[in-house]
Design a protein around this motif. Sequence first.
Motif, PDB file in Angstrom:
ATOM      1  N   ALA A   1       2.074   1.697  -3.442  1.00 16.57           N
ATOM      2  CA  ALA A   1       0.958   2.122  -4.290  1.00 16.57           C
ATOM      3  C   ALA A   1       0.726   3.627  -4.173  1.00 16.57           C
TER       4      ALA A   1
ATOM      5  N   CYS B   1      -3.361  -3.848  -3.950  1.00 12.76           N
ATOM      6  CA  CYS B   1      -3.985  -3.378  -2.701  1.00 12.76           C
ATOM      7  C   CYS B   1      -5.438  -3.824  -2.609  1.00 12.76           C
ATOM      8  N   VAL B   2      -6.158  -3.712  -3.714  1.00 14.62           N
ATOM      9  CA  VAL B   2      -7.559  -4.160  -3.721  1.00 14.62           C
ATOM     10  C   VAL B   2      -7.617  -5.616  -3.271  1.00 14.62           C
TER      11      VAL B   2
ATOM     12  N   PRO C   1       0.798  -1.230   0.000  1.00 14.90           N
ATOM     13  CA  PRO C   1       0.000   0.000   0.000  1.00 14.90           C
ATOM     14  C   PRO C   1       0.832   1.283   0.000  1.00 14.90           C
TER      15      PRO C   1
ATOM     16  N   SER D   1      -9.408   1.559  -2.507  1.00 14.29           N
ATOM     17  CA  SER D   1      -8.385   1.161  -3.480  1.00 14.29           C
ATOM     18  C   SER D   1      -9.022   0.884  -4.836  1.00 14.29           C
TER      19      SER D   1
ATOM     20  N   VAL E   1      -1.947  -0.660  -7.078  1.00 13.91           N
ATOM     21  CA  VAL E   1      -3.274  -0.383  -6.519  1.00 13.91           C
ATOM     22  C   VAL E   1      -4.177  -1.612  -6.658  1.00 13.91           C
TER      23      VAL E   1
ATOM     24  N   ALA F   1      -7.431   4.811   1.607  1.00 10.82           N
ATOM     25  CA  ALA F   1      -7.394   3.360   1.814  1.00 10.82           C
ATOM     26  C   ALA F   1      -6.395   2.961   2.905  1.00 10.82           C
TER      27      ALA F   1
ATOM     28  N   TYR G   1      -6.440  -6.051   0.514  1.00 15.67           N
ATOM     29  CA  TYR G   1      -7.459  -5.572   1.442  1.00 15.67           C
ATOM     30  C   TYR G   1      -8.681  -6.486   1.435  1.00 15.67           C
TER      31      TYR G   1
ATOM     32  N   ALA H   1      -6.192   6.334  -2.721  1.00 20.07           N
ATOM     33  CA  ALA H   1      -5.166   5.399  -2.230  1.00 20.07           C
ATOM     34  C   ALA H   1      -4.714   5.767  -0.821  1.00 20.07           C
TER      35      ALA H   1
END
Length: 162
Positions: free
Chosen positions: A13, A73-74, A10, A89, A70, A158, A77, A155
């Motif tokens: 990102a 990250c999605v 993250p 994200s 990113v 997030a 998470y 971002a």
Amino acid sequence: MAEMVHVVVPVFAVVVTGLFAGLFFAFSVSVMPGLGRSGDRVMIEAMQGVNAAILNPYFAVVFVGAPVAVLACVVLYAVAGAVAAAVWSGAALVCLCAALVVTFAVNVPRNDALDRAGPAGRIADPAAVRGAFEAVWVRWNHLRTLVSLAALVCAVVALTVR
């Protein structure tokens, strides 16, 4: 190790998304206004040089790295059950994809047309070449800047929700 990934990815990102947005921002607030003050041939030659110079590994890491990081990250998470962070994200990813669509649909074709015009010193009507390039390229770059900045904000948010 898994905890480190949940921190490093993250943060990476956010950093590359900031660089992604910063690149377009720099064009919006300095590069294009500066070139706007120059003559037609100078502007064309400078943009042709920029278009060639930007294709380098540093640019590639940012341009490809931001959406990939990113997206990672999605996934991270979502797997961790951090729904709010995954949604933010995801919003960042949508914004980055919008910037990529604009880039490939509008800005790159104009860059290519500028390159096809040939060396600036040999263009018969540099004002026409510039006219076909500049206003549209700048307008859409402003949009890339805005959606990239929105991606950065998403971002960062997030990182703060969990």
